[in-house]
Design a protein around this motif. Structure first.
Motif, PDB file in Angstrom:
ATOM      1  N   ILE A 196       3.036  -4.448  -0.675  1.00  0.00           N
ATOM      2  CA  ILE A 196       2.351  -3.406   0.095  1.00  0.00           C
ATOM      3  C   ILE A 196       3.225  -2.160   0.212  1.00  0.00           C
ATOM      4  N   ALA A 199       2.444   1.501  -1.323  1.00  0.00           N
ATOM      5  CA  ALA A 199       2.377   2.679  -0.453  1.00  0.00           C
ATOM      6  C   ALA A 199       3.295   3.784  -0.962  1.00  0.00           C
ATOM      7  N   SER A 244       3.629   6.876   5.636  1.00  0.00           N
ATOM      8  CA  SER A 244       2.584   6.153   4.908  1.00  0.00           C
ATOM      9  C   SER A 244       3.038   4.742   4.573  1.00  0.00           C
ATOM     10  N   TYR A 286       1.142   1.492   6.277  1.00  0.00           N
ATOM     11  CA  TYR A 286       0.480   0.500   5.429  1.00  0.00           C
ATOM     12  C   TYR A 286       1.214  -0.835   5.455  1.00  0.00           C
ATOM     13  N   ILE A 288       0.036  -2.486   8.641  1.00  0.00           N
ATOM     14  CA  ILE A 288      -1.340  -2.968   8.434  1.00  0.00           C
ATOM     15  C   ILE A 288      -1.323  -4.254   7.615  1.00  0.00           C
ATOM     16  N   VAL A 295      -4.626  -5.212   0.026  1.00  0.00           N
ATOM     17  CA  VAL A 295      -4.193  -4.000   0.743  1.00  0.00           C
ATOM     18  C   VAL A 295      -3.554  -3.022  -0.233  1.00  0.00           C
ATOM     19  N   LEU A 300      -4.754   1.102  -1.597  1.00  0.00           N
ATOM     20  CA  LEU A 300      -3.923   2.301  -1.541  1.00  0.00           C
ATOM     21  C   LEU A 300      -4.055   3.182  -2.772  1.00  0.00           C
TER      22      LEU A 300
END
Length: 142
Positions: free
Chosen positions: A63, A67, A83, A87, A90, A137, A141
């Motif tokens: 992730i 990002a 960012s 992310y 999240i 996820v 992005l």
């Protein structure tokens, strides 16, 4: 020369964000499992705990890497770092939610299985869910 210095500092800053996300992922996993992960892994050599933490670490790295790669170079370093952090958080939240949901729908409690010294296939289900969620996820992005 200025570009090399800036890129070096950016790499260090992104590395710091990555480490913070990885540590947060470890702490969340520690909260979700009975016992202390450091004991389960380093003292008891519990394979279930190792597998889950490894999957969580890999998922978090996927992730954060996505990002970083998806951040627009024109948005600036600060926005890129933010960012990656947002992310990453999240992703950790969604991975923790998947852990809890799996724990609700399987007949045994995954949290108990993970703390058991006996290797259990259910740990693979939870670990795979962590990496799969991270990939979803990460794909969001791009």
């Amino acid at each position: 020369m200025n570009e090399i210095l800036f890129n070096s500092l950016a790499a260090l800053a992104y590395g710091g964000v990555g480490i913070a996300i990885l540590v947060a992922g470890y702490l969340i996993t520690d909260l979700l499992t009975p016992g202390k992960l450091h004991q389960l892994i380093w003292e008891n050599r519990n394979r279930n705990a190792v597998l889950l933490v490894s999957a969580n670490t890999l998922g978090s790295a996927i992730i954060v890497t996505s990002a970083i790669l998806s951040s627009d170079s024109e948005m600036g370093l600060g926005a890129g770092l933010l960012s990656a952090a947002v992310y990453g958080v999240i992703g950790l939240g969604v991975m923790a939610l998947s852990f809890l949901l799996i724990d609700l729908i399987i007949p045994a409690k995954i949290a108990q299985i993970i703390s058991n010294d006996e290797p259990h296939p259910a740990t693979w289900v939870s670990a795979t869910a962590h990496v799969s969620i991270a990939l979803v996820v990460a794909a969001a992005l791009t």
